[in-house]
Design a protein around this motif. Structure first.
Motif, PDB file in Angstrom:
ATOM      1  N   PRO A 121     -28.683  -6.926 -26.635  1.00  0.00           N
ATOM      2  CA  PRO A 121     -28.181  -7.216 -27.984  1.00  0.00           C
ATOM      3  C   PRO A 121     -29.293  -7.054 -29.027  1.00  0.00           C
ATOM      4  CG  PRO A 121     -28.061  -9.171 -26.561  1.00  0.00           C
ATOM      5  CD  PRO A 121     -28.652  -8.070 -25.758  1.00  0.00           C
ATOM      6  N   ASP A 122     -28.872  -6.937 -30.286  1.00  0.00           N
ATOM      7  CA  ASP A 122     -29.820  -6.766 -31.383  1.00  0.00           C
ATOM      8  C   ASP A 122     -30.659  -8.021 -31.575  1.00  0.00           C
ATOM      9  OD1 ASP A 122     -28.508  -4.395 -31.738  1.00  0.00           O
ATOM     10  OD2 ASP A 122     -27.418  -5.030 -33.528  1.00  0.00           O
ATOM     11  N   ILE A 123     -31.870  -7.809 -32.041  1.00  0.00           N
ATOM     12  CA  ILE A 123     -32.737  -8.920 -32.439  1.00  0.00           C
ATOM     13  C   ILE A 123     -32.614  -9.038 -33.956  1.00  0.00           C
ATOM     14  CG2 ILE A 123     -35.110  -9.749 -32.582  1.00  0.00           C
ATOM     15  CD1 ILE A 123     -35.645  -8.167 -29.993  1.00  0.00           C
ATOM     16  N   VAL A 124     -32.340 -10.236 -34.435  1.00  0.00           N
ATOM     17  CA  VAL A 124     -32.138 -10.459 -35.866  1.00  0.00           C
ATOM     18  C   VAL A 124     -33.433 -10.964 -36.488  1.00  0.00           C
ATOM     19  CG1 VAL A 124     -30.831 -11.742 -37.592  1.00  0.00           C
ATOM     20  CG2 VAL A 124     -29.702 -10.978 -35.502  1.00  0.00           C
ATOM     21  N   TRP A 125     -33.831 -10.324 -37.590  1.00  0.00           N
ATOM     22  CA  TRP A 125     -35.009 -10.717 -38.350  1.00  0.00           C
ATOM     23  C   TRP A 125     -34.536 -11.200 -39.716  1.00  0.00           C
ATOM     24  CZ3 TRP A 125     -39.986 -10.420 -36.358  1.00  0.00           C
ATOM     25  CH2 TRP A 125     -40.113  -9.738 -35.150  1.00  0.00           C
ATOM     26  N   LYS A 126     -35.019 -12.354 -40.133  1.00  0.00           N
ATOM     27  CA  LYS A 126     -34.638 -12.929 -41.431  1.00  0.00           C
ATOM     28  C   LYS A 126     -35.885 -13.057 -42.294  1.00  0.00           C
ATOM     29  CE  LYS A 126     -33.450 -17.401 -42.473  1.00  0.00           C
ATOM     30  NZ  LYS A 126     -32.690 -18.626 -42.337  1.00  0.00           N
ATOM     31  N   PHE A 127     -35.811 -12.500 -43.497  1.00  0.00           N
ATOM     32  CA  PHE A 127     -36.931 -12.515 -44.425  1.00  0.00           C
ATOM     33  C   PHE A 127     -36.550 -13.350 -45.644  1.00  0.00           C
ATOM     34  CE2 PHE A 127     -37.309  -8.875 -41.796  1.00  0.00           C
ATOM     35  CZ  PHE A 127     -38.661  -8.657 -41.624  1.00  0.00           C
ATOM     36  N   SER A 128     -37.384 -14.314 -45.973  1.00  0.00           N
ATOM     37  CA  SER A 128     -37.126 -15.142 -47.145  1.00  0.00           C
ATOM     38  C   SER A 128     -38.441 -15.372 -47.879  1.00  0.00           C
ATOM     39  CB  SER A 128     -36.478 -16.466 -46.747  1.00  0.00           C
ATOM     40  OG  SER A 128     -37.285 -17.147 -45.834  1.00  0.00           O
ATOM     41  N   SER A 129     -38.321 -15.757 -49.143  1.00  0.00           N
ATOM     42  CA  SER A 129     -39.526 -15.962 -49.935  1.00  0.00           C
ATOM     43  C   SER A 129     -39.345 -17.107 -50.910  1.00  0.00           C
ATOM     44  CB  SER A 129     -39.865 -14.682 -50.711  1.00  0.00           C
ATOM     45  OG  SER A 129     -38.895 -14.455 -51.706  1.00  0.00           O
ATOM     46  N   LYS A 130     -40.488 -17.635 -51.339  1.00  0.00           N
ATOM     47  CA  LYS A 130     -40.510 -18.675 -52.365  1.00  0.00           C
ATOM     48  C   LYS A 130     -41.662 -18.376 -53.304  1.00  0.00           C
ATOM     49  CE  LYS A 130     -41.034 -22.130 -49.611  1.00  0.00           C
ATOM     50  NZ  LYS A 130     -41.262 -23.424 -48.998  1.00  0.00           N
ATOM     51  N   MET A 131     -41.437 -18.673 -54.561  1.00  0.00           N
ATOM     52  CA  MET A 131     -42.503 -18.606 -55.551  1.00  0.00           C
ATOM     53  C   MET A 131     -42.159 -19.638 -56.609  1.00  0.00           C
ATOM     54  SD  MET A 131     -44.040 -15.240 -57.326  1.00  0.00           S
ATOM     55  CE  MET A 131     -45.417 -15.312 -58.430  1.00  0.00           C
ATOM     56  N   PRO A 132     -42.701 -20.852 -56.463  1.00  0.00           N
ATOM     57  CA  PRO A 132     -42.339 -21.934 -57.380  1.00  0.00           C
ATOM     58  C   PRO A 132     -42.621 -21.574 -58.837  1.00  0.00           C
ATOM     59  CG  PRO A 132     -43.629 -22.764 -55.549  1.00  0.00           C
ATOM     60  CD  PRO A 132     -43.670 -21.275 -55.469  1.00  0.00           C
ATOM     61  N   LYS A 133     -41.818 -22.131 -59.711  1.00  0.00           N
ATOM     62  CA  LYS A 133     -41.977 -21.896 -61.143  1.00  0.00           C
ATOM     63  C   LYS A 133     -43.349 -22.385 -61.593  1.00  0.00           C
ATOM     64  CE  LYS A 133     -39.098 -22.174 -65.205  1.00  0.00           C
ATOM     65  NZ  LYS A 133     -37.862 -22.670 -65.755  1.00  0.00           N
ATOM     66  N   TYR A 134     -43.975 -21.628 -62.453  1.00  0.00           N
ATOM     67  CA  TYR A 134     -45.305 -21.934 -62.990  1.00  0.00           C
ATOM     68  C   TYR A 134     -46.383 -21.935 -61.921  1.00  0.00           C
ATOM     69  CZ  TYR A 134     -42.272 -23.538 -66.740  1.00  0.00           C
ATOM     70  OH  TYR A 134     -41.286 -23.613 -67.698  1.00  0.00           O
ATOM     71  N   ASP A 136     -48.415 -19.185 -59.098  1.00  0.00           N
ATOM     72  CA  ASP A 136     -48.565 -17.780 -58.725  1.00  0.00           C
ATOM     73  C   ASP A 136     -48.553 -17.569 -57.219  1.00  0.00           C
ATOM     74  OD1 ASP A 136     -51.031 -18.913 -58.201  1.00  0.00           O
ATOM     75  OD2 ASP A 136     -52.135 -17.087 -58.720  1.00  0.00           O
ATOM     76  N   ASN A 137     -48.383 -18.627 -56.440  1.00  0.00           N
ATOM     77  CA  ASN A 137     -48.376 -18.508 -54.985  1.00  0.00           C
ATOM     78  C   ASN A 137     -47.016 -18.012 -54.481  1.00  0.00           C
ATOM     79  OD1 ASN A 137     -51.026 -19.285 -54.421  1.00  0.00           O
ATOM     80  ND2 ASN A 137     -50.477 -21.437 -54.667  1.00  0.00           N
ATOM     81  N   TYR A 138     -47.075 -16.920 -53.745  1.00  0.00           N
ATOM     82  CA  TYR A 138     -45.897 -16.291 -53.156  1.00  0.00           C
ATOM     83  C   TYR A 138     -45.912 -16.575 -51.665  1.00  0.00           C
ATOM     84  CZ  TYR A 138     -42.814 -12.496 -51.560  1.00  0.00           C
ATOM     85  OH  TYR A 138     -41.810 -11.775 -50.970  1.00  0.00           O
TER      86      TYR A 138
END
Length: 192
Positions: A121-134, A136-138
């Motif tokens: 079966p397929d391997i599922v990859w999930k990509f998510s991100s955060k960059m809080p308001k004010y 610069d950290n991603y």
């Protein structure tokens, strides 16, 4: 002339207004998505987007039905149908808000790694991100759920400024960091 994009258009470096917080986050998300799909050959899974579209389509369907019903049966007669459709529309907008905040969360890409032999079966990859308001950290988080195991994830947090030059052009440092993060999860994938 209208055959598609030329090589110059595809290879044009990504440029962003580096003081626009949302533009920077979206540019980094889009770049990560392109890196994964182009370099690794994964197939994008549109399951989350399809869910959102289904909810929106149902809401618009209620609105269109109310419009049509009111046209065929002018107002005093269509009062009950209009109230029902308007309440259904707003309820579905509430469902959409819950869906976006608790199911989609910060996910910008679901990708499937197809088995080359076509057996596993397929391997599922999930990509998510955060960059809080004010801030610069991603933060980029990659999670994978192999068919035979439990979910594993890895992430990195860096200043978005590390990935852009003085002119706002995305540098190759970002691609290297995404590939390094992916490779750290891939190591434990096939230890059989």
């Amino acid at each position: 002339m209208g055959e598609g994009r030329t090589e110059d258009q595809e290879e044009k470096p990504l440029k962003v207004e580096k003081w626009d917080h949302n533009a920077v986050r979206i540019a980094l998300d889009d770049a990560a998505k392109k890196i994964v799909l182009d370099n690794l050959g994964y197939v994008e899974d549109f399951k989350l987007i399809d869910g959102r579209l289904l909810i929106c389509t149902a809401a618009v369907g209620f609105a269109l039905f109310a419009l049509l019903w009111d046209f065929l049966h002018p107002f005093p007669e269509s009062k009950t149908v209009l109230i029902t459709c308007v309440l259904s529309y707003f309820a579905l907008m509430g469902v959409l808000t819950v869906y976006a905040n608790f199911i989609e969360k910060t996910t910008f890409l679901l990708a499937r790694e197809k088995d080359k032999a076509g057996v596993d079966p397929d391997i599922v990859w999930k990509f998510s991100s955060k960059m809080p308001k004010y801030d610069d950290n991603y933060t980029l988080t990659i999670a994978t759920t192999p068919p035979e195991g439990s979910e594993r994830s890895a992430d990195f947090t860096r200043s978005a400024g590390e990935f852009f030059d003085e002119d706002g052009l995305l540098t190759e440092k970002f691609e290297a960091k995404v590939m390094e993060l992916h490779k750290s999860l891939e190591k434990g994938k096939k230890m059989q």
